[in-house]
Design a protein around this motif. Structure first.
Motif, PDB file in Angstrom:
ATOM      1  N   PRO A  13       0.821  -1.223   0.000  1.00  0.00           N
ATOM      2  CA  PRO A  13       0.000   0.000   0.000  1.00  0.00           C
ATOM      3  C   PRO A  13       0.848   1.263   0.000  1.00  0.00           C
ATOM      4  O   PRO A  13       1.964   1.266   0.525  1.00  0.00           O
ATOM      5  N   ALA A  14       0.294   2.312  -0.555  1.00  0.00           N
ATOM      6  CA  ALA A  14       1.029   3.575  -0.650  1.00  0.00           C
ATOM      7  C   ALA A  14       1.359   4.127   0.730  1.00  0.00           C
ATOM      8  O   ALA A  14       2.388   4.790   0.906  1.00  0.00           O
ATOM      9  N   ALA A  15       0.500   3.833   1.719  1.00  0.00           N
ATOM     10  CA  ALA A  15       0.732   4.352   3.065  1.00  0.00           C
ATOM     11  C   ALA A  15       2.036   3.822   3.648  1.00  0.00           C
ATOM     12  O   ALA A  15       2.719   4.531   4.398  1.00  0.00           O
ATOM     13  N   VAL A  16       2.393   2.566   3.307  1.00  0.00           N
ATOM     14  CA  VAL A  16       3.644   1.991   3.811  1.00  0.00           C
ATOM     15  C   VAL A  16       4.838   2.725   3.205  1.00  0.00           C
ATOM     16  O   VAL A  16       5.799   3.072   3.896  1.00  0.00           O
ATOM     17  N   ARG A  17       4.783   2.956   1.888  1.00  0.00           N
ATOM     18  CA  ARG A  17       5.877   3.677   1.225  1.00  0.00           C
ATOM     19  C   ARG A  17       6.073   5.047   1.853  1.00  0.00           C
ATOM     20  O   ARG A  17       7.202   5.453   2.154  1.00  0.00           O
ATOM     21  N   LEU A  18       4.955   5.757   2.091  1.00  0.00           N
ATOM     22  CA  LEU A  18       5.043   7.102   2.684  1.00  0.00           C
ATOM     23  C   LEU A  18       5.598   7.040   4.097  1.00  0.00           C
ATOM     24  O   LEU A  18       6.448   7.860   4.476  1.00  0.00           O
ATOM     25  N   ARG A  19       5.156   6.055   4.872  1.00  0.00           N
ATOM     26  CA  ARG A  19       5.623   5.934   6.255  1.00  0.00           C
ATOM     27  C   ARG A  19       7.118   5.625   6.300  1.00  0.00           C
ATOM     28  O   ARG A  19       7.854   6.172   7.129  1.00  0.00           O
ATOM     29  N   ASN A  23       9.880   7.950   8.038  1.00  0.00           N
ATOM     30  CA  ASN A  23      10.715   7.424   9.124  1.00  0.00           C
ATOM     31  C   ASN A  23      12.198   7.581   8.812  1.00  0.00           C
ATOM     32  O   ASN A  23      13.004   7.890   9.702  1.00  0.00           O
ATOM     33  N   LEU A  24      12.570   7.360   7.572  1.00  0.00           N
ATOM     34  CA  LEU A  24      13.969   7.539   7.181  1.00  0.00           C
ATOM     35  C   LEU A  24      14.395   9.000   7.325  1.00  0.00           C
ATOM     36  O   LEU A  24      15.497   9.292   7.790  1.00  0.00           O
ATOM     37  N   LYS A  25      13.503   9.901   6.953  1.00  0.00           N
ATOM     38  CA  LYS A  25      13.813  11.329   7.083  1.00  0.00           C
ATOM     39  C   LYS A  25      13.925  11.723   8.546  1.00  0.00           C
ATOM     40  O   LYS A  25      14.855  12.435   8.949  1.00  0.00           O
ATOM     41  N   ALA A  26      12.957  11.260   9.365  1.00  0.00           N
ATOM     42  CA  ALA A  26      12.980  11.589  10.792  1.00  0.00           C
ATOM     43  C   ALA A  26      14.213  11.018  11.473  1.00  0.00           C
ATOM     44  O   ALA A  26      14.746  11.605  12.425  1.00  0.00           O
ATOM     45  N   LEU A  27      14.686   9.887  10.984  1.00  0.00           N
ATOM     46  CA  LEU A  27      15.866   9.245  11.552  1.00  0.00           C
ATOM     47  C   LEU A  27      17.144  10.010  11.226  1.00  0.00           C
ATOM     48  O   LEU A  27      18.162   9.868  11.904  1.00  0.00           O
ATOM     49  N   GLY A  28      17.075  10.839  10.174  1.00  0.00           N
ATOM     50  CA  GLY A  28      18.266  11.578   9.766  1.00  0.00           C
ATOM     51  C   GLY A  28      19.209  10.776   8.913  1.00  0.00           C
ATOM     52  O   GLY A  28      20.376  11.146   8.750  1.00  0.00           O
ATOM     53  N   SER A  29      18.719   9.668   8.343  1.00  0.00           N
ATOM     54  CA  SER A  29      19.567   8.895   7.437  1.00  0.00           C
ATOM     55  C   SER A  29      19.730   9.681   6.138  1.00  0.00           C
ATOM     56  O   SER A  29      18.865  10.471   5.759  1.00  0.00           O
ATOM     57  N   GLU A  30      20.826   9.452   5.455  1.00  0.00           N
ATOM     58  CA  GLU A  30      21.108  10.172   4.217  1.00  0.00           C
ATOM     59  C   GLU A  30      21.112   9.196   3.044  1.00  0.00           C
ATOM     60  O   GLU A  30      21.672   8.106   3.129  1.00  0.00           O
ATOM     61  N   PRO A  31      20.450   9.566   1.918  1.00  0.00           N
ATOM     62  CA  PRO A  31      20.440   8.682   0.756  1.00  0.00           C
ATOM     63  C   PRO A  31      21.746   8.760  -0.032  1.00  0.00           C
ATOM     64  O   PRO A  31      22.264   9.850  -0.286  1.00  0.00           O
ATOM     65  N   LEU A  32      22.272   7.591  -0.402  1.00  0.00           N
ATOM     66  CA  LEU A  32      23.416   7.546  -1.320  1.00  0.00           C
ATOM     67  C   LEU A  32      22.923   7.546  -2.762  1.00  0.00           C
ATOM     68  O   LEU A  32      23.566   8.088  -3.657  1.00  0.00           O
ATOM     69  N   ARG A  33      21.802   6.897  -2.972  1.00  0.00           N
ATOM     70  CA  ARG A  33      21.084   6.875  -4.239  1.00  0.00           C
ATOM     71  C   ARG A  33      19.692   6.347  -3.927  1.00  0.00           C
ATOM     72  O   ARG A  33      19.376   6.081  -2.779  1.00  0.00           O
ATOM     73  N   ASP A  34      18.853   6.205  -4.960  1.00  0.00           N
ATOM     74  CA  ASP A  34      17.514   5.676  -4.721  1.00  0.00           C
ATOM     75  C   ASP A  34      17.605   4.295  -4.091  1.00  0.00           C
ATOM     76  O   ASP A  34      18.288   3.396  -4.596  1.00  0.00           O
ATOM     77  N   GLY A  35      16.921   4.133  -2.959  1.00  0.00           N
ATOM     78  CA  GLY A  35      16.866   2.832  -2.303  1.00  0.00           C
ATOM     79  C   GLY A  35      18.076   2.484  -1.461  1.00  0.00           C
ATOM     80  O   GLY A  35      18.160   1.378  -0.940  1.00  0.00           O
ATOM     81  N   ALA A  36      18.999   3.424  -1.287  1.00  0.00           N
ATOM     82  CA  ALA A  36      20.204   3.160  -0.489  1.00  0.00           C
ATOM     83  C   ALA A  36      20.358   4.277   0.534  1.00  0.00           C
ATOM     84  O   ALA A  36      20.539   5.442   0.168  1.00  0.00           O
ATOM     85  N   TYR A  37      20.305   3.916   1.810  1.00  0.00           N
ATOM     86  CA  TYR A  37      20.317   4.907   2.890  1.00  0.00           C
ATOM     87  C   TYR A  37      21.433   4.584   3.881  1.00  0.00           C
ATOM     88  O   TYR A  37      21.727   3.418   4.148  1.00  0.00           O
ATOM     89  N   LEU A  38      21.986   5.646   4.446  1.00  0.00           N
ATOM     90  CA  LEU A  38      23.201   5.519   5.244  1.00  0.00           C
ATOM     91  C   LEU A  38      23.008   6.107   6.634  1.00  0.00           C
ATOM     92  O   LEU A  38      22.321   7.105   6.823  1.00  0.00           O
ATOM     93  N   LEU A  39      23.649   5.464   7.620  1.00  0.00           N
ATOM     94  CA  LEU A  39      23.772   5.989   8.968  1.00  0.00           C
ATOM     95  C   LEU A  39      25.127   5.588   9.541  1.00  0.00           C
ATOM     96  O   LEU A  39      25.654   4.533   9.182  1.00  0.00           O
ATOM     97  N   PRO A  40      25.671   6.405  10.448  1.00  0.00           N
ATOM     98  CA  PRO A  40      26.839   5.912  11.196  1.00  0.00           C
ATOM     99  C   PRO A  40      26.446   4.653  11.955  1.00  0.00           C
ATOM    100  O   PRO A  40      25.352   4.561  12.521  1.00  0.00           O
ATOM    101  N   SER A  41      27.315   3.666  11.981  1.00  0.00           N
ATOM    102  CA  SER A  41      26.961   2.353  12.524  1.00  0.00           C
ATOM    103  C   SER A  41      26.516   2.409  13.981  1.00  0.00           C
ATOM    104  O   SER A  41      25.708   1.595  14.414  1.00  0.00           O
ATOM    105  N   ALA A  42      27.026   3.369  14.732  1.00  0.00           N
ATOM    106  CA  ALA A  42      26.657   3.451  16.142  1.00  0.00           C
ATOM    107  C   ALA A  42      25.199   3.853  16.338  1.00  0.00           C
ATOM    108  O   ALA A  42      24.668   3.762  17.443  1.00  0.00           O
TER     109      ALA A  42
END
Length: 315
Positions: A13-19, A23-42
């Motif tokens: 469902p579209a709601a899952v994609r939006l959520r 969540n990724l934005k709120a987490l502060g993760s950064e995209p390397l490209r579409d579908g690839a997200y990064l965080l410091p391991s800690a």
């Protein structure tokens, strides 16, 4: 070391994609490209929950550790998490607030201060590689707090470190309790707490000069008072702990509201409504004794409401 989350999101469902995106934005993760997200391991723990939700709805998710071979590559990744721009924007808004503060009422000034503090906290939550900008921002926020206290509430106590001594209720009966005149949230709440839970025969003295505490009076919420801010705790919380009342869940909730309204921190839903009511009472009552009688009724109602809530399991 870095952690990489590789995702293929389900089309429905579209709601899952939006959520997931939120969540990724709120987490502060950064995209390397579409579908690839990064965080410091800690700080990668939240990736697991996101991955589980994606898989549950038919997508794919893969979490992997990543270590760049070249320092230049590592520097590039570090730069993705540089929050200097966000701190700079926050700092500029704070300067605007500082320029406007003289035209505000105390309630508006403190509300705007808490908004600024909340905004800074939001940046800090995703600042995984903190530097000098974070230190400067906190210094500026503390400076603004001092300016507001000086303007509207002379004698606001500075927190000091140390243990909270356990007090005997029997030794604090029939006392005169002294605090600064024209009480606001913390002092109002303290007066209610004292008269309802500590000393039901209490009388109160409202000081225009904290250097002139009457002999034998018990001071609270000013520097040098017997009960005042300790560490991160405001005076209301200190009195709660001093007399062993901290296990009362209704007082805990009220303490959280008072803490937020006095020094900021974690927002509490009831805080805005209580602030408006108490501000109205202070406008209505120029006499501090009458003001406290009125505010005591508000805290009585707030405590009674949480008695009801606690019986239903929602505190």
């Amino acid at each position: 070391m870095w952690t990489l989350l590789l995702l293929t999101l389900p089309t429905q469902p579209a709601a899952v994609r939006l959520r997931v995106w939120r969540n990724l934005k709120a987490l502060g993760s950064e995209p390397l490209r579409d579908g690839a997200y990064l965080l410091p391991s800690a700080h990668d723990g939240a990736f697991t929950k996101i991955a589980e939700e994606v898989i549950e709805h038919g997508g794919t998710a893969f979490i992997a550790e990543m270590k760049p071979r070249l320092k230049a590559q590592d520097d590039e990744l570090n730069a993705l998490f540089d929050r200097t721009a966000q701190y700079t924007q926050w700092f500029e808004s704070l300067q605007t607030l500082r320029a406007d503060i003289k035209a505000m009422t105390e309630v508006d000034a403190r509300r705007r201060y808490r908004t600024a503090a909340d905004s800074l906290l939001a940046i800090e939550r995703i600042d995984y590689l903190p530097g000098e900008a974070r230190v400067q921002a906190n210094t500026e926020l503390a400076s603004l707090k001092r300016d507001i206290d000086t303007m509207f509430s002379a004698g606001e106590p500075n927190p000091h470190q140390g243990e909270i001594p356990v007090r005997s209720l029997a030794k604090f009966q029939g006392k005169r309790w002294a605090t600064r005149a024209r009480p606001w949230v913390d002092r109002m709440a303290c007066a209610w707490l004292i008269s309802r839970f500590v000393d039901q025969s209490a009388t109160f003295v409202w000081l225009t000069d904290i250097a002139k505490v009457p002999r034998g009076a018990v001071g609270y919420d000013f520097d040098g008072a017997q009960f005042t801010h300790i560490g991160s705790l405001v005076s209301f919380e200190v009195i709660v702990h001093s007399f062993g009342l901290q296990e009362d869940p209704k007082l805990k909730r009220i303490a959280a509201i008072v803490h937020y309204l006095d020094v900021g921190g974690i927002p509490v839903p009831e805080a805005a409504g209580l602030e408006w009511v108490l501000a109205g009472l202070r406008d209505l009552h120029g006499d501090d004794e009458t003001l406290i009688a009125a505010s005591n009724g508000v805290f009585d109602a707030l405590y009674a409401t949480h008695v009801q809530d606690s019986s239903s399991g929602t505190i």
